[in-house]
Design a protein around this motif. Structure first.
Motif, PDB file in Angstrom:
ATOM      1  N   ALA A 290       0.807  -1.221   0.000  1.00 42.43           N
ATOM      2  CA  ALA A 290       0.000   0.000   0.000  1.00 42.43           C
ATOM      3  C   ALA A 290       0.840   1.271   0.000  1.00 42.43           C
ATOM      4  CB  ALA A 290      -0.931   0.004   1.215  1.00 42.43           C
ATOM      5  N   LEU A 291       2.104   1.184   0.398  1.00 39.91           N
ATOM      6  CA  LEU A 291       2.891   2.385   0.659  1.00 39.91           C
ATOM      7  C   LEU A 291       3.007   3.329  -0.539  1.00 39.91           C
ATOM      8  CD1 LEU A 291       5.776   0.909   2.850  1.00 39.91           C
ATOM      9  CD2 LEU A 291       4.173   2.698   3.543  1.00 39.91           C
TER      10      LEU A 291
ATOM     11  N   PHE B 113      -5.168  10.218   5.120  1.00 46.52           N
ATOM     12  CA  PHE B 113      -4.827   9.893   6.503  1.00 46.52           C
ATOM     13  C   PHE B 113      -6.079   9.439   7.254  1.00 46.52           C
ATOM     14  CE2 PHE B 113      -4.236  10.845  10.963  1.00 46.52           C
ATOM     15  CZ  PHE B 113      -2.917  10.515  11.231  1.00 46.52           C
ATOM     16  N   VAL B 114      -7.152  10.203   7.129  1.00 45.38           N
ATOM     17  CA  VAL B 114      -8.400   9.869   7.832  1.00 45.38           C
ATOM     18  C   VAL B 114      -8.969   8.543   7.318  1.00 45.38           C
ATOM     19  CG1 VAL B 114     -10.802  10.575   8.162  1.00 45.38           C
ATOM     20  CG2 VAL B 114      -8.957  12.247   8.437  1.00 45.38           C
ATOM     21  N   ILE B 115      -8.939   8.332   6.005  1.00 40.95           N
ATOM     22  CA  ILE B 115      -9.443   7.078   5.433  1.00 40.95           C
ATOM     23  C   ILE B 115      -8.640   5.895   5.976  1.00 40.95           C
ATOM     24  CG2 ILE B 115      -9.606   5.726   3.302  1.00 40.95           C
ATOM     25  CD1 ILE B 115     -10.302   8.356   1.860  1.00 40.95           C
ATOM     26  N   GLY B 116      -7.321   6.029   5.985  1.00 42.04           N
ATOM     27  CA  GLY B 116      -6.477   4.956   6.501  1.00 42.04           C
ATOM     28  C   GLY B 116      -6.722   4.693   7.972  1.00 42.04           C
ATOM     29  N   LEU B 117      -6.918   5.762   8.756  1.00 44.37           N
ATOM     30  CA  LEU B 117      -7.143   5.606  10.193  1.00 44.37           C
ATOM     31  C   LEU B 117      -8.484   4.929  10.468  1.00 44.37           C
ATOM     32  CD1 LEU B 117      -6.310   6.037  13.087  1.00 44.37           C
ATOM     33  CD2 LEU B 117      -7.075   8.425  12.922  1.00 44.37           C
TER      34      LEU B 117
ATOM     35  N   GLN C 104      -1.778   4.934   5.761  1.00 44.68           N
ATOM     36  CA  GLN C 104      -1.536   6.042   6.688  1.00 44.68           C
ATOM     37  C   GLN C 104      -0.102   6.551   6.657  1.00 44.68           C
ATOM     38  OE1 GLN C 104      -4.589   4.766  10.279  1.00 44.68           O
ATOM     39  NE2 GLN C 104      -2.474   4.266  10.419  1.00 44.68           N
ATOM     40  N   MET C 105       0.864   5.614   6.681  1.00 43.65           N
ATOM     41  CA  MET C 105       2.249   6.007   6.940  1.00 43.65           C
ATOM     42  C   MET C 105       2.811   7.031   5.957  1.00 43.65           C
ATOM     43  SD  MET C 105       4.639   5.742   9.133  1.00 43.65           S
ATOM     44  CE  MET C 105       4.340   4.272  10.116  1.00 43.65           C
ATOM     45  N   PRO C 106       2.588   6.898   4.619  1.00 45.01           N
ATOM     46  CA  PRO C 106       3.116   7.938   3.720  1.00 45.01           C
ATOM     47  C   PRO C 106       2.523   9.318   3.983  1.00 45.01           C
ATOM     48  CG  PRO C 106       2.439   5.982   2.479  1.00 45.01           C
ATOM     49  CD  PRO C 106       1.923   5.814   3.875  1.00 45.01           C
ATOM     50  N   GLN C 107       1.285   9.360   4.449  1.00 47.61           N
ATOM     51  CA  GLN C 107       0.666  10.657   4.731  1.00 47.61           C
ATOM     52  C   GLN C 107       1.340  11.310   5.944  1.00 47.61           C
ATOM     53  OE1 GLN C 107      -0.983  10.808   2.099  1.00 47.61           O
ATOM     54  NE2 GLN C 107      -1.164   8.579   1.879  1.00 47.61           N
TER      55      GLN C 107
END
Length: 521
Positions: A71-72, A88-92, A125-128
């Motif tokens: 996913a990164l 970020f919000v979608i991933g969280l 999330q992490m790339p964001q």
């Protein structure tokens, strides 16, 4: 005077908002990193509760790592093109929901699927997080931010086994593993509320392209999966040699990806990865250093846990506590390193890697030369040295690697760095685990002892097998850290020669130019 006072008040308010947004980012990153280590401690509990096979347990670990790595890059690219806050919000949300589904999983099959979904969410999330840090801070402030980021990540990595062991003890052997996932739910909800309120909503850069290269993403995705698959499915217990054919598949798709990206760019379109990034020695060398370093570090933590639990018979929670000194000194080193990196540069990373080599050699000596009742304490002492050095490696290297990267490319640039870490971790852990278990099984079989924690006919022989296994495995990981040290020294030499040439021409030295670029981009 009042107008100037008002401007200063506005600046202080904006500064507080930026650091609060940073706090949300780093907290969520820590939550996802914890899941890489704490769930490993719960595998025996999962096996007992859901009657899982060893291959199913391996897939729970491997599925998360594969999905995370896969996913990164596309998530980083999407964040750069659209809106990092939204991604970020979608991933969280996805991470929190998938954690809930993991906690409620009635069968091992359901747990495996939801664990893979959790890995995709974490990789989204992490790339964001990296992109938002690049977006929020400039120059020396960015160095301090990455220093704090590294401190929190270091603490999370080192405390994962301790937290996992404590939750297992609290919930019991049968269902204690469910607490490992329940823990993410309230923390995820709280982080979601904070993210919605505090993350920046405005412009994140000046990206002129809005195209998403779907074919490039698919080619790279297959290459990543084929590269990581044979390593993440290696547990030290042998297995079919045919799995290594996946490396050839990875090479074919990687070549196809590069050729497609070059043609895509010639047609005037924007590729997934801008290969111009790799022409920057600061970025290219930083990626190589962190990939090799992460091939060693998680493998070392895993072998410490295996040695203490299986060799010395320590309970998971106490075995995890041995790494607490690493977490503490790593946090201190990261914080201090973030403040020094813009002044000292690559030399700080070189010093840190040297300290890690010394600390891990001391760790090996403590494991094999001290009496069993003293060993955990001696290893904890060695971790003090290694942790301080580790704090001078990760976050300063991240600052130096991304210093010259434009903000509008920071998401995909950060995701490539994270991908290097995940691939390095998969390879290093597979090799170290194979070395460790290969020696334990061969020597235990030869001496008539068992490879588990139970006492056999030859307890001394069994412990000697674990001594040899830990010594050989740690020799491998220390060698990797030494390779990272050589790469860092080489990069330092290149930087100093470039600075000398530019100084002779009356130009700004490369390291200073990178720092200035960080202030102005």
């Amino acid at each position: 005077m009042s107008e100037r006072t008002g401007e200063q008040a506005d600046e202080r308010t904006a500064d507080r908002q930026r650091w609060r947004a940073f706090g949300v980012c780093v907290a969520v990153a820590a939550l996802t990193i914890l899941d890489l280590s704490k769930v490993n401690v719960g595998l025996p509990s999962i096996e007992q509760s859901l009657h899982a096979t060893s291959s199913s347990l391996q897939l729970i670990v491997a599925g998360y790592a594969l999905a995370f790595g896969l996913a990164l890059v596309p998530a980083g690219r999407l964040g750069d093109l659209t809106n990092r806050r939204r991604l970020f919000v979608i991933g969280l949300v996805a991470f929190t929901v998938s954690s809930l589904l993991c906690a409620l999983a009635p069968t091992i099959e359901v747990l495996t699927v939801t664990r893979i979904l959790q890995g995709f969410a974490a990789g989204t999330q992490m790339p964001q997080v990296i992109g938002l840090v690049q977006q929020l801070f400039r120059g020396e402030e960015r160095g301090r931010a990455f220093g704090l980021f590294g401190a929190v990540i270091g603490v999370s990595t080192a405390l994962g086994p301790t937290i996992g062991g404590g939750l297992i003890a609290l919930g019991g052997e049968q269902d204690g593993w469910r607490l490992l996932f329940w823990m993410n739910v309230p923390l995820g909800v709280a982080a979601l509320v904070a993210a919605w309120r505090l993350l920046p909503r405005g412009d994140q850069g000046r990206a002129t392209d809005r195209e998403l290269d779907v074919v490039g993403i698919l080619l790279l995705g297959v290459a990543i999966v084929a590269l990581m698959l044979p390593f993440v499915t290696t547990s030290g217990g042998g297995g079919s040699a045919a799995r290594w054919l996946w490396l050839a598949v990875s090479a074919v798709f990687l070549v196809g990806f590069v050729l497609w990206e070059q043609g895509y760019k010639r047609r005037g379109k924007s590729p997934v990865v801008h290969f111009e990034l790799f022409r920057r020695s600061s970025y290219r060398n930083g990626l190589a250093i962190v990939a090799v370093y992460f091939a060693a570090l998680p493998a070392s933590f895993l072998m410490v846990t295996l040695y203490l639990q299986e060799g010395l018979g320590l309970a998971p929670v106490f075995a995890g506590m041995v790494s607490i000194p690493f977490a503490i000194t790593s946090a201190v080193g990261s914080y201090v390193g973030g403040r020094l990196v813009n002044r000292i540069g690559r030399a700080l990373v070189v010093a840190g890697l040297g300290a890690v080599v010394v600390g891990f050699v001391l760790l090996m000596l403590a494991a094999v030369l001290t009496p069993p009742e003293v060993t955990p304490w001696a290893m904890a002492g060695a971790f003090l040295v290694g942790g301080l050095g580790g704090g001078f490696v990760v976050s300063p290297n991240q600052t130096l690697t991304l210093a010259e990267v434009p903000v509008e490319q920071s998401g995909v640039a950060g995701s490539m760095q994270q991908l290097g870490q995940r691939v390095g971790t998969a390879i290093g852990t597979a090799v170290a685990t194979s070395i460790f278990y290969g020696i334990v099984r061969s020597e235990s079989a030869g001496s008539g002892g068992g490879a588990g924690t139970g006492g056999g006919a030859d307890t001394g022989g069994r412990l000697d097998a674990y001594h040899d296994a830990f010594r050989s495995g740690t020799t491998f990981t220390v060698s990797l850290i030494a390779v990272a040290l050589v790469l860092a020294v080489a990069d330092l030499v290149v930087r100093r020669r470039a600075a000398a040439r530019e100084g002779d021409r009356g130009e700004v030295p490369a390291d200073q130019h990178a720092a200035e670029a960080g202030r102005q981009d």
